[in-house]
Design an enzyme around this catalytic site. Structure first.
Site, PDB file in Angstrom:
ATOM      1  N   GLU A  49       0.810  -1.221   0.000  1.00  0.00           N
ATOM      2  CA  GLU A  49       0.000   0.000   0.000  1.00  0.00           C
ATOM      3  C   GLU A  49       0.845   1.273   0.000  1.00  0.00           C
ATOM      4  O   GLU A  49       0.404   2.309  -0.477  1.00  0.00           O
ATOM      5  CB  GLU A  49      -0.965   0.012   1.189  1.00  0.00           C
ATOM      6  CG  GLU A  49      -2.096  -1.018   1.079  1.00  0.00           C
ATOM      7  CD  GLU A  49      -1.729  -2.372   1.665  1.00  0.00           C
ATOM      8  OE1 GLU A  49      -0.540  -2.612   1.952  1.00  0.00           O
ATOM      9  OE2 GLU A  49      -2.648  -3.210   1.832  1.00  0.00           O
ATOM     10  N   PHE A 111     -11.370  -7.239  13.889  1.00  0.00           N
ATOM     11  CA  PHE A 111     -10.278  -7.688  13.034  1.00  0.00           C
ATOM     12  C   PHE A 111      -9.987  -6.627  11.961  1.00  0.00           C
ATOM     13  O   PHE A 111     -10.902  -6.131  11.312  1.00  0.00           O
ATOM     14  CB  PHE A 111     -10.638  -9.026  12.369  1.00  0.00           C
ATOM     15  CG  PHE A 111      -9.572  -9.508  11.413  1.00  0.00           C
ATOM     16  CD1 PHE A 111      -8.315  -9.880  11.889  1.00  0.00           C
ATOM     17  CD2 PHE A 111      -9.825  -9.581  10.043  1.00  0.00           C
ATOM     18  CE1 PHE A 111      -7.342 -10.318  11.012  1.00  0.00           C
ATOM     19  CE2 PHE A 111      -8.838 -10.016   9.167  1.00  0.00           C
ATOM     20  CZ  PHE A 111      -7.593 -10.384   9.652  1.00  0.00           C
ATOM     21  N   GLN A 112      -8.735  -6.302  11.791  1.00  0.00           N
ATOM     22  CA  GLN A 112      -8.266  -5.269  10.856  1.00  0.00           C
ATOM     23  C   GLN A 112      -8.957  -3.924  11.064  1.00  0.00           C
ATOM     24  O   GLN A 112      -9.228  -3.201  10.122  1.00  0.00           O
ATOM     25  CB  GLN A 112      -8.416  -5.745   9.394  1.00  0.00           C
ATOM     26  CG  GLN A 112      -7.433  -6.870   9.084  1.00  0.00           C
ATOM     27  CD  GLN A 112      -7.281  -7.168   7.599  1.00  0.00           C
ATOM     28  OE1 GLN A 112      -8.215  -6.991   6.830  1.00  0.00           O
ATOM     29  NE2 GLN A 112      -6.113  -7.647   7.209  1.00  0.00           N
ATOM     30  N   LYS A 161     -17.451  -0.990   5.852  1.00  0.00           N
ATOM     31  CA  LYS A 161     -17.849  -1.998   4.882  1.00  0.00           C
ATOM     32  C   LYS A 161     -19.357  -2.037   4.664  1.00  0.00           C
ATOM     33  O   LYS A 161     -19.829  -2.179   3.532  1.00  0.00           O
ATOM     34  CB  LYS A 161     -17.353  -3.377   5.339  1.00  0.00           C
ATOM     35  CG  LYS A 161     -17.633  -4.470   4.309  1.00  0.00           C
ATOM     36  CD  LYS A 161     -16.893  -5.753   4.607  1.00  0.00           C
ATOM     37  CE  LYS A 161     -17.150  -6.746   3.464  1.00  0.00           C
ATOM     38  NZ  LYS A 161     -16.411  -7.985   3.630  1.00  0.00           N
ATOM     39  N   MET A 475      24.203   9.325   2.566  1.00  0.00           N
ATOM     40  CA  MET A 475      24.119  10.611   3.250  1.00  0.00           C
ATOM     41  C   MET A 475      24.409  10.446   4.738  1.00  0.00           C
ATOM     42  O   MET A 475      25.047  11.295   5.358  1.00  0.00           O
ATOM     43  CB  MET A 475      22.750  11.257   3.026  1.00  0.00           C
ATOM     44  CG  MET A 475      22.680  12.701   3.460  1.00  0.00           C
ATOM     45  SD  MET A 475      23.895  13.756   2.630  1.00  0.00           S
ATOM     46  CE  MET A 475      22.934  14.361   1.241  1.00  0.00           C
TER      47      MET A 475
END
Lengths: 562, 161
Positions: A49, A111-112, A161, A475
């Site tokens: 993602e 969940f999630q 959802k 760097m």
């Protein structure tokens, strides 16, 4: 006719003329992806993602449109957070659609489930949790409006959802924006008249332009302004390309790794005309010593950027474009003249600085990273879109690829996100299939989103990755060399993968150069093949980026070379 | 520049997360909330939040600019310099003894306060006033057997529109 929430979402995206999104599916967005299956809209399926949000960001920078990314709840959403913060710091318009658990489950550690609006509140311009399907259409339209208006930025919409599944009568959908109108119209005329007076009196004027000129699409006006006044100009990292680097008025980039002459010009000018900049600490360094002799005229669309650190003598809280248009009109109409001799000594002084310390490097029997960038510039005739990762690769790209065209340099300026460049290049290539897109990378940062090779290969995106491979987090190593007694604590990453084999494993082309004389042929070969290519250049391991202003020092106090 | 307490009035859309946005702007940008009070206005869809914060003039201007950027913020006003009437309220629970009862009653009168609850061994006083009035009242009551108190943030309204 009844529509599901998922259908309403796509109707809304259609109203915003979205034809491409970057996404990754998951449980909470199954209904949205099911609807996507039936739609013409194109989804670029990423492999992580973070890749989606950076790609949407790169797409937005190159196309000037709002980038869109679509991810699931929980980890899908949290994986976008770095990219959201990145877009926030650089003022890039993106809309992030995240799935959420069903409304009845919110707050119960489902969940999630994650409170993504809570997490992203400080790094979005605004965010929404959709609580009722009735609001969905309006919210999507508001999100796009907020993302692109004023100082642009990322907007997140969290969609539970059950809302994507529930039904609404199409006549009941509200598409009307209900946003507070707190964009007070500022009158710029008086301020512009004062600005003109300041300019008229200046003996040592200097323009500093930034990302705001690109976001406000004011590059033509900027070019006219500089030429009408015959003033020198420096552009910040975020502003590269707004003014042609090949023009003699241009002094290169200012700041920590800016040119000697840009920093000297800032330190000695008597008028600093700041256009669409926010005076980042990497530009100003020690504030007391920044433009100490100058009156500051600051034009920026965000009032909060004005007088934040650098005190102004005159400020205009406006988009740069109308200000420059008005100034240009007056300068050419009212036969505005600055006596040529008024600035003559200044322009001569600048020419001397330019000759005293041009940007340069020493060739050796090892490949110099600057040489790779320079050769890339020559072979692409400066016409490629260049993205970068963060660190030495980014600075060398900014210094040695001379950007003549707007929106051709995409880099993580504010947040400094390693792993940004490659997915952003994918987004840029999707937006501009006609362009050569090159990610200038380091061997450290390319590994931070290397999984997107699969995405690039999957969609036949001929993105080129130029790895300046020095076996170090370069760097970090440079700072350790200069300020930490060469104690290279955990900056040595010599155990890097074989990038040629890695490219091949993903179905991309892998090329390698280990000697200076192989550089040009390798670049030519890589640029010629219409495939995703990794070009692995084994460069001088301990090459540094110069000039360098030590942290906290005045910008006139530069180390010119090792 | 002089650091002092500033009273800032913020009009916001009455949405569930707007307080979090305001609070987050204070904490994330390095400002501090000394006190806060919030409730609806004549238009119930709009809430007024009054916050007091320590800082100099420059800090307050920066803060105002950051708050104005919040989408649901409709207006930010610095009431410190706007000649506003400012009041706080405190509810104080006192332990009652034979010795202090009369004295407490006298004090309530002096402070123009009220007794809002009275039990056998405790009572609750209500006092309103400016910040200093409340500070003084609390210092005074503390010596007389104060058990606990709850103090509101500042509410403020401009004397003239």
């Amino acid at each position: 006719m009844k529509l599901t929430g998922a259908q309403v979402l796509f109707e809304a995206l259609q109203k915003e003329n979205v034809d491409t999104i970057f996404g990754f599916p998951g449980g909470a967005v199954l209904d949205i992806f099911d609807e996507l299956y039936r739609r013409k809209i194109r989804n670029i399926l990423v492999r992580h993602e973070q890749g989606a949000i950076h790609a949407a960001d790169g797409y937005a920078r190159v196309s000037g449109k709002v980038g869109v990314c679509l991810v699931t709840s929980g980890p899908g959403a949290t994986n976008t957070v770095t990219g959201i913060a990145n877009a926030f710091m650089d003022s890039i318009p993106v809309v992030v659609l995240t799935g959420q658990v069903a409304t009845s489950l919110i707050g119960g550690d489902a969940f999630q489930e994650v409170d993504i609006t809570g997490i992203t509140r400080p790094c979005t311009k605004h965010n929404f949790l959709v609580r009722r399907i009735d609001d969905l259409g309006r919210i999507v339209r508001e999100a796009f409006h907020i993302a692109r208006s004023g100082r642009p930025g990322p907007v997140l919409i969290d969609i539970p959802k059950d809302i994507t599944k529930s039904l609404i009568e199409d006549n009941d959908i509200s598409w009307t924006l209900s946003l507070p109108n707190n964009n007070k119209k500022v009158s710029i005329e008086d301020a512009c008249a004062k600005a003109l007076d300041m300019i008229r009196q200046a003996e040592r004027p200097l323009v500093i332009s930034g990302g705001g000129v690109l976001l406000g699409r004011a590059w033509d006006e900027l070019r006219t302004f500089v030429k009408l006044l015959n003033v020198p100009i420096t552009s910040t990292l975020m502003g590269l390309g707004a003014f042609p680097a090949s023009d003699p008025h241009w002094l290169g980039m200012p700041g920590m790794h800016g040119t000697y002459y840009a920093n000297m010009a800032i330190s000695n000018c008597d008028l600093l005309i700041a256009l669409g900049v926010r005076f980042d600490d990497r530009v100003t360094s020690k504030l007391d010593a920044f433009a100490p002799h100058a009156k500051v005229l600051h034009v920026d669309i965000d009032p909060a950027s004005i007088d934040k650190f650098v005190k102004t003598n005159l400020s205009i809280a406006s988009d740069c474009k109308p200000v420059l248009q008005l100034l240009n009109k007056w300068i050419s109409d009212k036969s505005f003249t600055m006596p040529e001799k008024q600035t003559k000594a200044w322009l001569e002084q600048i020419q001397k600085w330019k000759e005293f310390a041009p940007l340069t490097y020493c060739q050796s029997d090892k490949i110099k990273p600057q040489y790779v960038v320079e050769t890339l510039y020559r072979l692409t005739e400066g016409k490629a879109i260049i993205s970068t990762e963060v660190g030495q690769n980014q600075m060398w790209a900014a210094q040695f690829y001379h950007f003549d065209y707007p929106n051709s340099f995409i880099t993580s300026g504010g947040l400094g996100t390693m792993g940004y460049g490659f997915p952003a290049a994918i987004g840029a290539q999707v937006a501009r299939p006609d362009k050569v897109v090159v990610d200038i990378a380091g061997d450290g940062s390319i590994q931070m989103n290397i999984q997107e090779l699969a995405t690039a290969v999957n969609y036949d995106l001929p993105v080129k990755i130029v790895i300046l491979n020095n076996g170090f987090l370069g760097m970090v190593r440079q700072w350790q060399e200069l300020f930490y007694g060469k104690r290279y604590s955990h900056s040595n990453i010599n155990n890097v993968p074989d990038f040629v084999k890695l490219a091949e494993a993903y179905g991309a082309v892998g090329l390698r150069a280990t000697r200076p004389e192989e550089v040009e042929a390798t670049l030519r070969k890589g640029l010629d093949v219409a495939k995703t290519v990794i070009m692995d250049f084994h460069v001088e391991p301990e090459e540094g980026v110069y000039p360098m202003v030590s942290p906290g020092a005045a910008i006139s106090d530069m180390v010119l070379r090792k | 520049m002089e650091v002092k307490e500033n009273t800032i009035s913020i009009l916001v859309n009455n949405r569930p997360d707007v307080l979090a946005r305001i609070a987050g702007t204070f904490s994330g940008r390095g400002f501090n909330i000394e006190s806060i009070s919030a409730n609806i206005t004549r238009n119930p869809e709009i809430t007024r939040i009054v916050i007091t914060t320590l800082g100099n003039r420059e800090t307050v201007i920066k803060l105002e600019k950051q708050l104005t950027k919040i989408i649901d913020v409709l207006e930010v006003k610095d009431l410190t310099r706007a000649n506003a009437a400012c009041r706080e309220m405190v509810l104080v629970r006192m332990k009652l003894t034979d010795a202090n009862q009369v004295k407490i009653m006298q004090t309530v009168d002096t402070l123009k306060g009220k007794i809002v609850n009275m039990d056998v061994d405790t009572c609750i006083l209500e006092v309103t006033g400016g910040k200093k009035d409340i500070d003084d009242a609390l210092a005074f009551l503390d010596k007389m057997g104060m058990d606990d108190f709850t103090r509101t943030g500042v509410v403020a309204v401009e004397r003239q529109k």
